[in-house]
Design a protein around this motif. Structure first.
Motif, PDB file in Angstrom:
ATOM      1  N   VAL A 181       0.843  -1.199   0.000  1.00 39.43           N
ATOM      2  CA  VAL A 181       0.000   0.000   0.000  1.00 39.43           C
ATOM      3  C   VAL A 181       0.877   1.248   0.000  1.00 39.43           C
ATOM      4  O   VAL A 181       0.600   2.221  -0.714  1.00 39.43           O
ATOM      5  CB  VAL A 181      -0.959  -0.010   1.207  1.00 39.43           C
ATOM      6  N   GLU A 182       1.928   1.255   0.802  1.00 37.98           N
ATOM      7  CA  GLU A 182       2.898   2.350   0.779  1.00 37.98           C
ATOM      8  C   GLU A 182       3.481   2.528  -0.624  1.00 37.98           C
ATOM      9  O   GLU A 182       3.571   3.640  -1.151  1.00 37.98           O
ATOM     10  CB  GLU A 182       4.011   2.060   1.792  1.00 37.98           C
ATOM     11  N   ASP A 183       3.858   1.416  -1.256  1.00 33.04           N
ATOM     12  CA  ASP A 183       4.414   1.477  -2.608  1.00 33.04           C
ATOM     13  C   ASP A 183       3.389   2.024  -3.594  1.00 33.04           C
ATOM     14  O   ASP A 183       3.712   2.842  -4.460  1.00 33.04           O
ATOM     15  CB  ASP A 183       4.858   0.085  -3.055  1.00 33.04           C
ATOM     16  N   PHE A 184       2.156   1.556  -3.466  1.00 36.53           N
ATOM     17  CA  PHE A 184       1.095   2.002  -4.366  1.00 36.53           C
ATOM     18  C   PHE A 184       0.832   3.493  -4.227  1.00 36.53           C
ATOM     19  O   PHE A 184       0.693   4.215  -5.219  1.00 36.53           O
ATOM     20  CB  PHE A 184      -0.181   1.208  -4.087  1.00 36.53           C
ATOM     21  N   LEU A 185       0.756   3.977  -2.997  1.00 38.28           N
ATOM     22  CA  LEU A 185       0.501   5.407  -2.806  1.00 38.28           C
ATOM     23  C   LEU A 185       1.677   6.247  -3.304  1.00 38.28           C
ATOM     24  O   LEU A 185       1.481   7.368  -3.787  1.00 38.28           O
ATOM     25  CB  LEU A 185       0.223   5.698  -1.336  1.00 38.28           C
ATOM     26  N   ALA A 186       2.876   5.712  -3.229  1.00 35.58           N
ATOM     27  CA  ALA A 186       4.031   6.450  -3.727  1.00 35.58           C
ATOM     28  C   ALA A 186       4.029   6.532  -5.238  1.00 35.58           C
ATOM     29  O   ALA A 186       4.285   7.595  -5.813  1.00 35.58           O
ATOM     30  CB  ALA A 186       5.322   5.793  -3.248  1.00 35.58           C
ATOM     31  N   PHE A 187       3.726   5.427  -5.915  1.00 34.81           N
ATOM     32  CA  PHE A 187       3.929   5.353  -7.360  1.00 34.81           C
ATOM     33  C   PHE A 187       2.650   5.237  -8.193  1.00 34.81           C
ATOM     34  O   PHE A 187       2.683   5.449  -9.399  1.00 34.81           O
ATOM     35  CB  PHE A 187       4.845   4.170  -7.698  1.00 34.81           C
ATOM     36  N   GLY A 188       1.547   4.842  -7.579  1.00 31.44           N
ATOM     37  CA  GLY A 188       0.317   4.653  -8.338  1.00 31.44           C
ATOM     38  C   GLY A 188       0.147   3.247  -8.863  1.00 31.44           C
ATOM     39  O   GLY A 188      -0.830   2.948  -9.561  1.00 31.44           O
ATOM     40  N   TYR A 189       1.072   2.357  -8.550  1.00 26.45           N
ATOM     41  CA  TYR A 189       0.998   0.941  -8.927  1.00 26.45           C
ATOM     42  C   TYR A 189       1.787   0.162  -7.895  1.00 26.45           C
ATOM     43  O   TYR A 189       2.574   0.743  -7.131  1.00 26.45           O
ATOM     44  CB  TYR A 189       1.563   0.697 -10.330  1.00 26.45           C
ATOM     45  N   VAL A 190       1.589  -1.133  -7.835  1.00 25.84           N
ATOM     46  CA  VAL A 190       2.363  -1.983  -6.932  1.00 25.84           C
ATOM     47  C   VAL A 190       3.518  -2.564  -7.739  1.00 25.84           C
ATOM     48  O   VAL A 190       3.285  -3.334  -8.673  1.00 25.84           O
ATOM     49  CB  VAL A 190       1.498  -3.102  -6.334  1.00 25.84           C
ATOM     50  N   PRO A 191       4.766  -2.211  -7.432  1.00 26.70           N
ATOM     51  CA  PRO A 191       5.900  -2.676  -8.229  1.00 26.70           C
ATOM     52  C   PRO A 191       6.028  -4.194  -8.240  1.00 26.70           C
ATOM     53  O   PRO A 191       5.437  -4.906  -7.417  1.00 26.70           O
ATOM     54  CB  PRO A 191       7.107  -2.019  -7.545  1.00 26.70           C
ATOM     55  N   GLU A 428      20.118  14.578  -2.855  1.00 32.27           N
ATOM     56  CA  GLU A 428      20.978  13.925  -3.823  1.00 32.27           C
ATOM     57  C   GLU A 428      20.138  13.487  -5.020  1.00 32.27           C
ATOM     58  O   GLU A 428      18.914  13.361  -4.932  1.00 32.27           O
ATOM     59  CB  GLU A 428      21.685  12.734  -3.191  1.00 32.27           C
ATOM     60  N   GLY A 429      20.815  13.220  -6.158  1.00 34.80           N
ATOM     61  CA  GLY A 429      20.104  12.974  -7.399  1.00 34.80           C
ATOM     62  C   GLY A 429      19.129  11.815  -7.368  1.00 34.80           C
ATOM     63  O   GLY A 429      17.993  11.929  -7.840  1.00 34.80           O
ATOM     64  N   ALA A 430      19.537  10.684  -6.805  1.00 37.85           N
ATOM     65  CA  ALA A 430      18.666   9.509  -6.789  1.00 37.85           C
ATOM     66  C   ALA A 430      17.432   9.734  -5.914  1.00 37.85           C
ATOM     67  O   ALA A 430      16.320   9.344  -6.266  1.00 37.85           O
ATOM     68  CB  ALA A 430      19.436   8.280  -6.307  1.00 37.85           C
ATOM     69  N   GLU A 431      17.633  10.368  -4.769  1.00 43.56           N
ATOM     70  CA  GLU A 431      16.505  10.679  -3.890  1.00 43.56           C
ATOM     71  C   GLU A 431      15.514  11.602  -4.590  1.00 43.56           C
ATOM     72  O   GLU A 431      14.291  11.399  -4.539  1.00 43.56           O
ATOM     73  CB  GLU A 431      17.008  11.336  -2.614  1.00 43.56           C
ATOM     74  N   ALA A 432      16.032  12.631  -5.254  1.00 42.56           N
ATOM     75  CA  ALA A 432      15.158  13.576  -5.950  1.00 42.56           C
ATOM     76  C   ALA A 432      14.411  12.902  -7.087  1.00 42.56           C
ATOM     77  O   ALA A 432      13.216  13.150  -7.294  1.00 42.56           O
ATOM     78  CB  ALA A 432      15.972  14.752  -6.477  1.00 42.56           C
ATOM     79  N   TYR A 433      15.099  12.031  -7.823  1.00 40.86           N
ATOM     80  CA  TYR A 433      14.429  11.372  -8.947  1.00 40.86           C
ATOM     81  C   TYR A 433      13.366  10.395  -8.451  1.00 40.86           C
ATOM     82  O   TYR A 433      12.284  10.280  -9.043  1.00 40.86           O
ATOM     83  CB  TYR A 433      15.438  10.636  -9.831  1.00 40.86           C
ATOM     84  N   ALA A 434      13.664   9.695  -7.366  1.00 41.74           N
ATOM     85  CA  ALA A 434      12.682   8.765  -6.804  1.00 41.74           C
ATOM     86  C   ALA A 434      11.395   9.489  -6.434  1.00 41.74           C
ATOM     87  O   ALA A 434      10.295   8.952  -6.602  1.00 41.74           O
ATOM     88  CB  ALA A 434      13.264   8.064  -5.573  1.00 41.74           C
ATOM     89  N   ARG A 435      11.515  10.727  -5.965  1.00 41.19           N
ATOM     90  CA  ARG A 435      10.314  11.504  -5.648  1.00 41.19           C
ATOM     91  C   ARG A 435       9.653  12.022  -6.920  1.00 41.19           C
ATOM     92  O   ARG A 435       8.432  12.132  -6.998  1.00 41.19           O
ATOM     93  CB  ARG A 435      10.673  12.663  -4.733  1.00 41.19           C
ATOM     94  N   ALA A 436      10.465  12.338  -7.923  1.00 35.45           N
ATOM     95  CA  ALA A 436       9.919  12.895  -9.162  1.00 35.45           C
ATOM     96  C   ALA A 436       9.029  11.911  -9.892  1.00 35.45           C
ATOM     97  O   ALA A 436       8.076  12.312 -10.579  1.00 35.45           O
ATOM     98  CB  ALA A 436      11.061  13.347 -10.074  1.00 35.45           C
ATOM     99  N   ALA A 462       8.890   3.465   0.009  1.00 35.90           N
ATOM    100  CA  ALA A 462       8.783   3.070  -1.395  1.00 35.90           C
ATOM    101  C   ALA A 462       9.950   3.563  -2.231  1.00 35.90           C
ATOM    102  O   ALA A 462      10.453   2.850  -3.112  1.00 35.90           O
ATOM    103  CB  ALA A 462       7.464   3.597  -1.971  1.00 35.90           C
ATOM    104  N   GLU A 463      10.407   4.786  -1.982  1.00 35.52           N
ATOM    105  CA  GLU A 463      11.449   5.386  -2.822  1.00 35.52           C
ATOM    106  C   GLU A 463      12.789   4.668  -2.742  1.00 35.52           C
ATOM    107  O   GLU A 463      13.629   4.806  -3.649  1.00 35.52           O
ATOM    108  CB  GLU A 463      11.646   6.857  -2.438  1.00 35.52           C
ATOM    109  N   ASP A 464      13.019   3.901  -1.695  1.00 41.48           N
ATOM    110  CA  ASP A 464      14.339   3.290  -1.510  1.00 41.48           C
ATOM    111  C   ASP A 464      14.701   2.323  -2.640  1.00 41.48           C
ATOM    112  O   ASP A 464      15.883   2.174  -2.979  1.00 41.48           O
ATOM    113  CB  ASP A 464      14.400   2.562  -0.165  1.00 41.48           C
ATOM    114  N   ARG A 465      13.712   1.662  -3.253  1.00 42.15           N
ATOM    115  CA  ARG A 465      14.020   0.747  -4.346  1.00 42.15           C
ATOM    116  C   ARG A 465      14.567   1.509  -5.561  1.00 42.15           C
ATOM    117  O   ARG A 465      15.444   1.012  -6.281  1.00 42.15           O
ATOM    118  CB  ARG A 465      12.798  -0.087  -4.736  1.00 42.15           C
ATOM    119  N   TYR A 466      14.040   2.719  -5.788  1.00 40.78           N
ATOM    120  CA  TYR A 466      14.551   3.526  -6.895  1.00 40.78           C
ATOM    121  C   TYR A 466      15.989   3.967  -6.621  1.00 40.78           C
ATOM    122  O   TYR A 466      16.853   3.922  -7.499  1.00 40.78           O
ATOM    123  CB  TYR A 466      13.667   4.756  -7.122  1.00 40.78           C
TER     124      TYR A 466
END
Length: 630
Positions: A181-191, A428-436, A462-466
């Motif tokens: 559910v955390e992943d879904f709310l972060a990305f809009g899908y379940v990875p 940092e770049g990866a953190e920012a992109y994971a949020r983007a 959720a962002e940690d996988r990115y």
């Protein structure tokens, strides 16, 4: 395109009830309306639903070799099956059918797991080898075709194309996983590395699972990966010609079918390129279809009409509006897990429109990921240039402070919405992109989750996988890393899942020529400036397609296949948004602050803040939870 399901007992070859296998496949009957089959033996049961595309009258499944030692279930298409048939026939295999399924049996007998390197196609398949007492499960390189699996209480390994096939088995425990559910709310899908039902796994793209009877079920093995570590050499003209050759071959290889074939045409660069190359290869008019929107800012029908006229296609259109909201229950049933990419509504509609005339449709999916077409790549490149100039501590203090002080200003013109950029530069770049790439930010998620949910998550984010994918990417620069992470997470989890489920919901086979693995490998080796130049994504692809397409199609601002849900939640669907805070399904999870949910719905309706995509997420989450667990 088909649906497969089955059971395998790794420890003890227990008997398998054919009725259970049939129930699993019947749950996915729409994936295969043209045929069905069930086969069982001690310790194994295989079931299949078939959508006939190649060798329409032959190739029933489960398929067995002449001695009954090998059995296969197959979902997908092997585009180079004719070449493989010739090679395997020369080795002595006597083919009894005319399709691509039997090629998998022969390839396994000849090469074992190494067969995968020889396959050009989209596939998920399962092979049972009675002599070796093995079960082999494999998924294609990019993750076009899905495969789920789970261990059951009686020791069985259950597997299925879709989650609904597993859910048809009474021994699968239906317990929601809050991390998903955390992943879904972060990305809009379940990875793909998560599932809304605890204990269910998805075989990752480019992986196989080889289960040996009498041994523990091992972890999946990666058999393919894309690398950005090397760079192609050559002039722009030479690379342009090589790119066109790969694109042309990707399209032509996917025209193999014994049933009517067409294409989705959005009017964007990618689908227009596919249609252009199809027209070049086809003696008949290409059948094309387009979905438009009543809202002008989202409607691309005029551009699609330009391309259709240019190539004299047999063209159909249909319009999506808020009145089509009633289709979401059909989408919930198709996806099983919550899925909030709102373009799924339009994708379903274009699939339904295509199915009226064809059984196979080619799409433009994948070009944005392999050729850096998304706007977020441009932003990431610009932000990384700034990060490289300034010390991390300075960025964190200055940009972080400015970002926190700057108003969110969702209502303002885009150039004035600086808050997101300032906060991104502080990271940092990866953190920012994971949020983007996300939908609902960590701050909003923290506001919507209650204390009980935060304790249950136990630090899962959720962002940690990115961030991990970008850190470990075989890559040279930040754009490489962002594209790699998207190919491993976003592409199979969102784009390809969307196309698979919506096309299968209407018994249509969708194919992605721009994800031909040879094209993907070539694109990853291109210098970054050939993918993204002067803020223009897909630069070399657009240049190469100038010989086919008008500039107003190639170089217009990207619209994307986006459903205007934000407008709908301020208009016709405002009541749906308001009702979320009163939902018993959401409240009964014990995870959400219902007053916070009411507050964001009201702020969105009043135009003070932008929460349209988050509200769409909660609509889809509520209905999925109700269907799966209520």
């Amino acid at each position: 395109m088909c649906g497969l399901a089955g059971l395998y007992y790794p420890e003890t070859p227990k008997p398998v009830d054919p009725a259970r296998i049939r129930a699993m496949t019947e749950a996915m009957a729409v994936r295969g309306p043209d045929g069905e089959g069930v086969w069982t033996a001690p310790g194994v049961g295989l079931g299949h639903r078939r959508l006939s595309i190649i060798d329409v009258e032959g190739s029933p499944q489960p398929m067995h070799d002449g001695e009954g030692a090998l059995s296969v279930l197959f979902n997908g298409c092997i585009y180079n099956y004719r070449e493989l048939r010739a090679e395997l026939g020369a080795k002595g295999w006597a083919f009894r059918t005319g399709g691509d399924t039997e090629v998998l049996l022969a390839a396994w007998a000849a090469w074992g797991p190494a067969m995968l390197d020889r396959l050009n196609g989209m596939f998920a398949f399962v092979i049972h080898d009675a002599r070796a007492q093995q079960l082999f499960m494999a998924r294609d390189r990019m993750g076009v075709k899905p495969l789920h699996y789970a261990r059951l209480a009686d020791g069985a390994l259950a597997f299925s194309s879709e989650l609904k096939g597993l859910l048809a088995h009474p021994l699968l425990r239906r317990v929601p996983d809050i991390r998903a559910v955390e992943d879904f709310l972060a990305f809009g899908y379940v990875p793909d590395d998560a599932c809304i039902v605890a204990g269910v796994s998805k075989l990752p793209a480019g992986h196989y699972l080889l289960v040996q009877r009498g041994k523990p079920v091992p972890a999946p093995v990666q058999w393919w990966d894309v690398s950005f570590a090397d760079r192609a050499k050559g002039s722009t003209k030479a690379l342009e010609e090589e790119l066109i050759a790969h694109m042309r071959e990707g399209v032509r290889s996917r025209l193999v079918a014994d049933v009517p074939l067409g294409a989705f045409l959005s009017g964007g660069v990618d689908s227009s390129a596919v249609v252009a190359l199809m027209a070049e290869a086809s003696p008949q008019a290409v059948r094309t279809c387009t979905i438009g929107f009543a809202e002008a800012g989202h409607d691309e029908r005029a551009f699609a009409a330009t391309v259709a006229e240019r190539f004299r296609t047999d063209h159909d259109t249909r319009v999506v509006s808020s009145e089509n909201f009633g289709l979401i229950d059909r989408l919930v049933a198709a996806f099983d897990e919550p899925f909030a990419d709102a373009s799924a509504l339009a994708t379903y509609q274009v699939c339904a429109l295509a199915r009226e005339k064809v059984t196979v449709a080619l799409s433009g999916d994948g070009a944005d990921e392999i050729m850096a077409g998304y706007r977020r790549y441009r932003f990431q490149a610009a932000e990384e240039r700034v990060r490289a100039l300034l010390p991390p501590q300075f960025r964190s203090q200055v940009f972080g402070t400015l970002g926190r002080l700057y108003p969110k200003a969702d209502w303002a013109p885009r150039p004035l919405r600086a808050k997101t950029t300032l906060l991104a530069l502080a990271d940092e770049g990866a953190e920012a992109y994971a949020r983007a790439v996300g939908v609902t930010t960590p701050a909003i998620r923290a506001r919507l989750f209650n204390d009980a949910a935060r304790r249950a998550l136990n630090g899962h984010r959720a962002e940690d996988r990115y961030i991990a994918a970008m850190r470990d990417a075989p890559a040279r620069d930040p754009i490489d890393r962002a594209q790699y992470a998207d190919m491993k997470i976003w592409l199979p989890g969102d784009i390809l899942a969307k196309t698979d489920r919506t096309s299968m919901a209407v018994s249509l086979e969708a194919r992605e020529p721009l994800l031909d693995h040879r094209l993907v490998t070539f694109a990853a080796r291109l210098p970054a400036s050939m993918r993204l130049r002067h803020g223009e994504g897909k630069w070399l692809m657009k240049k190469a397609m100038e010989r086919y397409l008008p500039r107003e199609v190639l170089y217009r601002p990207k619209m994307g296949f986006v459903t205007p849900v934000s407008d709908w939640f301020r208009g016709a669907l405002a009541g749906e948004a308001a009702a979320l805070s009163r939902s018993r399904v959401l409240a009964d999870t014990g995870w959400f602050d219902m007053e916070a949910l009411r507050s964001i719905a009201e702020a969105h309706r009043a135009g003070r803040e932008e929460h349209g995509r988050t509200l769409w997420q909660f609509v889809m989450l509520e209905r999925s939870l109700k269907r799966l667990f209520a």
